[in-house]
Motif scaffolding. Structure first.
Motif, PDB file in Angstrom:
ATOM      1  N   GLU A 177      36.419  40.583  39.856  1.00 24.92           N
ATOM      2  CA  GLU A 177      36.159  41.071  38.592  1.00 24.92           C
ATOM      3  C   GLU A 177      36.596  41.467  37.686  1.00 24.92           C
ATOM      4  O   GLU A 177      36.415  41.845  36.798  1.00 24.92           O
ATOM      5  N   LYS A 178      37.917  40.627  37.342  1.00 25.86           N
ATOM      6  CA  LYS A 178      38.261  40.313  36.128  1.00 25.86           C
ATOM      7  C   LYS A 178      38.067  38.536  35.547  1.00 25.86           C
ATOM      8  O   LYS A 178      38.770  38.234  34.807  1.00 25.86           O
ATOM      9  N   LYS A 179      36.983  38.299  36.186  1.00 24.11           N
ATOM     10  CA  LYS A 179      35.947  37.141  36.409  1.00 24.11           C
ATOM     11  C   LYS A 179      37.284  35.495  36.317  1.00 24.11           C
ATOM     12  O   LYS A 179      37.101  34.268  35.725  1.00 24.11           O
ATOM     13  N   ARG A 180      38.303  36.208  37.249  1.00 23.16           N
ATOM     14  CA  ARG A 180      38.886  34.859  38.052  1.00 23.16           C
ATOM     15  C   ARG A 180      38.236  34.265  38.555  1.00 23.16           C
ATOM     16  O   ARG A 180      37.639  34.375  39.713  1.00 23.16           O
ATOM     17  N   VAL A 181      38.756  32.794  38.828  1.00 19.55           N
ATOM     18  CA  VAL A 181      37.679  32.275  40.111  1.00 19.55           C
ATOM     19  C   VAL A 181      38.873  31.933  41.661  1.00 19.55           C
ATOM     20  O   VAL A 181      40.208  31.426  41.232  1.00 19.55           O
ATOM     21  N   LEU A 182      38.538  32.319  41.944  1.00 18.94           N
ATOM     22  CA  LEU A 182      39.549  32.511  43.633  1.00 18.94           C
ATOM     23  C   LEU A 182      39.651  31.316  43.879  1.00 18.94           C
ATOM     24  O   LEU A 182      40.419  31.349  44.859  1.00 18.94           O
TER      25      LEU A 182
END
Length: 307
Positions: A177-182
């Protein structure tokens, strides 16, 4: 040669050329220096095992690590040809080529040290929780980047994407939800369907049941395999969706747009957005992995700046 100090002292110019602000650049530089020194102690510029101690011989045109990191970031952000990159940094095009391919693994190591690189594969639910304890929602989607039309007929067939109507290479990415690519899967042929790639990588099966997974209709059928999947309602043939179904679809689209924004942020780096023109095997995959790491690192730096 470019006036690096001018760029470092102008935040807007620095972001235009490198994709990072001054705070992020300064935070990344020490880790990059450590990675560079570690690699320098083991191999020469040509990539051969080092026979003598590092530091001897003629000094390079680029000089200190700050200039090397800046050159590599300019390549990622602007994706110039090696002729143009060499002209900007007063290098021969062949030496600019060698510097980029030599420095990219060091940047990857530095981003790994900063825990900014996405995972390539998660083996279990426990591993996902340990690596990403604060994640509340996961969005999964595919992203493609165009490549030059292959000469070989089999390669043409494998890499042709019917969705994009051109030859591409594809990755599957999971974002939060924080736009990080996991999670970022290795590069695959453009013809591979998103659902098939997801089934092969088993990403959804390693996400805890309490974390919802938002998907688009390209992953139709996964809701029958994984309990927490949220997927839009599909319009029935010859029928229409109810008002409640349309409202749920709009709400899901508003949540899933975060994933689109994340990939848009990664593709600010034109090295992973424009037609791929390098020839080194596997380099396209490392470009995308490093670009995702740079995007994650930029997000974390901006978050620290606002705290």
């Amino acid at each position: 040669m470019l006036d690096i100090e001018r760029a470092l002292n102008n935040d807007r110019l620095l972001r235009s050329l490198s994709g990072l602000n001054r705070q992020a650049f300064d935070e990344l530089l020490p880790a990059f220096e450590r990675a560079y020194l570690a690699a320098q102690n083991h191999q020469t510029l040509a990539g051969r095992p080092r026979q003598r101690a590092a530091g001897g011989g003629q000094k390079g045109q680029l000089g200190e690590s700050q200039s090397k990191l800046f050159l590599l970031l300019v390549y990622f952000k602007c994706y110039p040809t090696f002729d143009v990159l060499g002209f900007l940094f007063d290098l021969d095009y062949s030496r600019a080529n060698r510097w980029v391919h030599r420095l990219q693994p060091m940047l990857e190591v530095a981003l790994g040290e900063k825990l900014a690189l996405p995972e390539r594969k998660i083996d279990s639910v426990e591993a996902f929780i340990e690596r990403f304890p604060s994640v509340k929602t996961v969005m999964i989607d595919g992203t493609e980047r165009p490549i030059a039309r292959p000469q070989d007929k089999e390669s043409q067939k494998d890499n042709y994407s019917g969705k994009k109507r051109r030859h591409t290479r594809k990755h599957l990415g999971a974002t939060d939800e924080k736009k990080r690519v996991l999670i970022l899967t290795p590069a695959r042929e453009g013809k591979v369907h998103d659902k098939r790639l997801l089934d092969q990588t088993q990403i959804a099966q390693t996400i805890p049941d309490e974390i919802p997974i938002a998907l688009d209709l390209g992953f139709q059928g996964l809701q029958n395999e994984v309990v927490q999947v949220r997927i839009p309602h599909k319009k029935p043939r010859g029928g229409s969706l109810t008002d409640d179904q349309k409202r749920e679809n709009r709400q899901l689209s508003q949540e899933r747009v975060v994933c689109e924004n994340a990939f848009a942020g990664v593709k600010r780096y034109r090295a992973v957005a424009e037609v791929y023109r390098n020839r080194v095997s596997g380099f396209d995959d490392h470009l995308m992995l490093t670009a995702c790491g740079l995007w994650n690192f930029y997000l974390s730096s901006c978050l620290r700046l606002t705290e």
